[in-house]
Design a protein around this motif. Structure first.
Motif, PDB file in Angstrom:
ATOM      1  N   LEU A  79       0.727  -1.311   0.070  1.00 16.83           N
ATOM      2  CA  LEU A  79      -0.003  -0.039  -0.059  1.00 16.83           C
ATOM      3  C   LEU A  79       0.934   1.130  -0.153  1.00 16.83           C
ATOM      4  N   VAL A  80       0.509   2.350  -0.747  1.00 12.64           N
ATOM      5  CA  VAL A  80       1.156   3.535  -0.749  1.00 12.64           C
ATOM      6  C   VAL A  80       0.271   4.691  -0.376  1.00 12.64           C
ATOM      7  N   VAL A  81       0.639   5.571   0.525  1.00 14.46           N
ATOM      8  CA  VAL A  81      -0.168   6.673   0.893  1.00 14.46           C
ATOM      9  C   VAL A  81       0.706   7.771   0.803  1.00 14.46           C
ATOM     10  N   ASP A  82       0.224   9.189   0.607  1.00 18.38           N
ATOM     11  CA  ASP A  82       0.661  10.493   0.765  1.00 18.38           C
ATOM     12  C   ASP A  82       0.120  11.014   1.784  1.00 18.38           C
ATOM     13  N   ALA A  83       0.935  11.429   2.969  1.00 17.47           N
ATOM     14  CA  ALA A  83       0.358  12.085   3.945  1.00 17.47           C
ATOM     15  C   ALA A  83       0.279  13.582   3.845  1.00 17.47           C
ATOM     16  N   LYS A  84      -0.756  13.984   4.128  1.00 19.30           N
ATOM     17  CA  LYS A  84      -1.070  15.564   3.633  1.00 19.30           C
ATOM     18  C   LYS A  84      -0.449  16.387   4.919  1.00 19.30           C
ATOM     19  N   ASP A  85      -0.017  16.051   5.982  1.00 21.69           N
ATOM     20  CA  ASP A  85       0.292  16.920   6.889  1.00 21.69           C
ATOM     21  C   ASP A  85       1.162  15.928   8.164  1.00 21.69           C
ATOM     22  N   GLU A  86       1.598  16.440   9.158  1.00 20.93           N
ATOM     23  CA  GLU A  86       2.272  15.730  10.071  1.00 20.93           C
ATOM     24  C   GLU A  86       1.293  14.724  10.709  1.00 20.93           C
ATOM     25  N   ALA A  87      -0.008  15.077  11.132  1.00 20.87           N
ATOM     26  CA  ALA A  87      -0.667  14.256  11.794  1.00 20.87           C
ATOM     27  C   ALA A  87      -0.839  13.054  10.869  1.00 20.87           C
ATOM     28  N   ALA A  88      -1.267  13.304   9.711  1.00 17.01           N
ATOM     29  CA  ALA A  88      -1.493  12.282   8.983  1.00 17.01           C
ATOM     30  C   ALA A  88      -0.295  11.155   8.820  1.00 17.01           C
ATOM     31  N   LEU A  89       0.927  11.858   8.926  1.00 18.27           N
ATOM     32  CA  LEU A  89       2.137  11.071   8.982  1.00 18.27           C
ATOM     33  C   LEU A  89       2.331  10.092  10.287  1.00 18.27           C
ATOM     34  N   GLY A  90       1.873  10.909  11.263  1.00 21.01           N
ATOM     35  CA  GLY A  90       1.936  10.061  12.588  1.00 21.01           C
ATOM     36  C   GLY A  90       0.994   8.803  12.652  1.00 21.01           C
ATOM     37  N   PHE A  91      -0.280   9.274  11.868  1.00 15.33           N
ATOM     38  CA  PHE A  91      -1.234   8.048  12.138  1.00 15.33           C
ATOM     39  C   PHE A  91      -0.861   6.846  11.258  1.00 15.33           C
ATOM     40  N   TYR A  92      -0.174   7.325  10.024  1.00 14.80           N
ATOM     41  CA  TYR A  92       0.068   5.983   9.043  1.00 14.80           C
ATOM     42  C   TYR A  92       1.410   5.186   9.777  1.00 14.80           C
TER      43      TYR A  92
ATOM     44  N   LEU B 266       4.413   7.275   2.068  1.00 10.41           N
ATOM     45  CA  LEU B 266       4.744   6.015   2.878  1.00 10.41           C
ATOM     46  C   LEU B 266       4.290   4.871   2.188  1.00 10.41           C
ATOM     47  N   PHE B 267       4.815   3.492   2.765  1.00 11.63           N
ATOM     48  CA  PHE B 267       4.425   2.180   1.922  1.00 11.63           C
ATOM     49  C   PHE B 267       4.390   1.321   3.225  1.00 11.63           C
ATOM     50  N   LEU B 268       3.610   0.269   2.924  1.00 12.96           N
ATOM     51  CA  LEU B 268       3.194  -0.649   3.734  1.00 12.96           C
ATOM     52  C   LEU B 268       3.159  -2.101   3.036  1.00 12.96           C
ATOM     53  N   PRO B 269       4.026  -3.017   3.104  1.00 10.26           N
ATOM     54  CA  PRO B 269       4.134  -4.326   2.348  1.00 10.26           C
ATOM     55  C   PRO B 269       2.818  -5.084   2.764  1.00 10.26           C
ATOM     56  N   ILE B 270       1.946  -5.391   1.711  1.00  8.64           N
ATOM     57  CA  ILE B 270       0.647  -6.109   1.931  1.00  8.64           C
ATOM     58  C   ILE B 270       0.952  -7.403   2.765  1.00  8.64           C
ATOM     59  N   ALA B 271       2.167  -8.075   2.505  1.00 11.30           N
ATOM     60  CA  ALA B 271       2.539  -9.226   3.293  1.00 11.30           C
ATOM     61  C   ALA B 271       2.683  -9.023   4.980  1.00 11.30           C
TER      62      ALA B 271
END
Ligand SMILES: CC(C)(COP(=O)(O)OP(=O)(O)OC[C@H]1O[C@@H](n2cnc3c(N)ncnc32)[C@H](O)[C@@H]1OP(=O)(O)O)[C@@H](O)C(=O)NCCC(=O)NCCS
Length: 170
Positions: free
Chosen positions: A126-139, A154-159
């Motif tokens: 999975l790939v996400v673009d964090a829009k701010d520091e709060a979103a970054l912290g969440f991910y 950021l990325f997170l392997p499916i496995a």
């Protein structure tokens, strides 16, 4: 999904007007653009509804890819030397303010990972673009890690997700 929520593809029966996550561009996108993006096959949209059918959260999901060299070295060395790695982009994710803190955001990320794991085209992460520091912290809290050259992506392997939720992948 736990807590009486069900996740469904966005449809005509979902009321998009009353959704408020506190970030106006995310509310406006959901109200005005999400259904059109689905129709045009730009992005799918999945909604979590409570038992009464109220939309409590949503995320958008589309195919993407990223350069292998963007992965930290330890991750890259476990993969073949292909230039681009297939991924699933959670372009937007939001939970209505009335439904915060019930692990719904985390559940939507897991829902996306399950879809990616079951998709016919292979999806590594999975790939996400964090829009701010709060979103970054969440991910980051959910285990996402930053790409080398793009710290707000950021990325997170499916496995990794499948292992964390106890799904064995043969
Ligand atoms: C970010 C958002 C989706 C989180 O939704 P939520 O349902 O309240 O979050 P969850 O309850 O699923 O949180 C899961 C875990 O992350 C933690 N968490 C939540 N927000 C966090 C933050 N900003 N930083 C660090 N950790 C955070 C929670 O404490 C919880 O931890 P736990 O499982 O160890 O108890 C929601 O706050 C939101 O819609 N924000 C506005 C839009 C937004 O920023 N979207 C982000 C992508 S653009």
């Amino acid at each position: 999904m736990d807590g009486g929520f069900t996740v469904q593809p966005l449809g005509a029966s979902h009321d998009r007007k009353i959704f408020r996550c506190g970030v106006e561009p995310l509310d406006r996108y959901f109200r005005e653009q999400a259904a059109q993006d689905v129709r045009r096959r730009i992005s799918n949209c999945f909604v979590a509804c409570d038992e009464g059918g109220t939309v409590a959260g949503y995320y958008t999901f589309a195919a993407t890819s990223f350069p292998l060299v963007d992965l930290p070295e330890g991750d890259a060395k476990r993969l073949p030397r292909y230039g681009m790695i297939p991924a699933g982009l959670i372009g937007r994710l939001a939970v209505d303010a009335r439904f915060r803190g019930q692990r719904l955001g985390a559940a939507l990320v897991i829902n996306a990972a399950r879809r990616a794991a079951n998709a016919d085209p292979a999806i590594f992460a999975l790939v996400v673009d964090a829009k701010d520091e709060a979103a970054l912290g969440f991910y980051a809290h959910l285990g996402f890690r930053q790409f080398v050259s793009r710290p707000m992506s950021l990325f997170l392997p499916i496995a990794t997700v499948m292992k964390a939720i106890g799904v064995s992948e043969g």
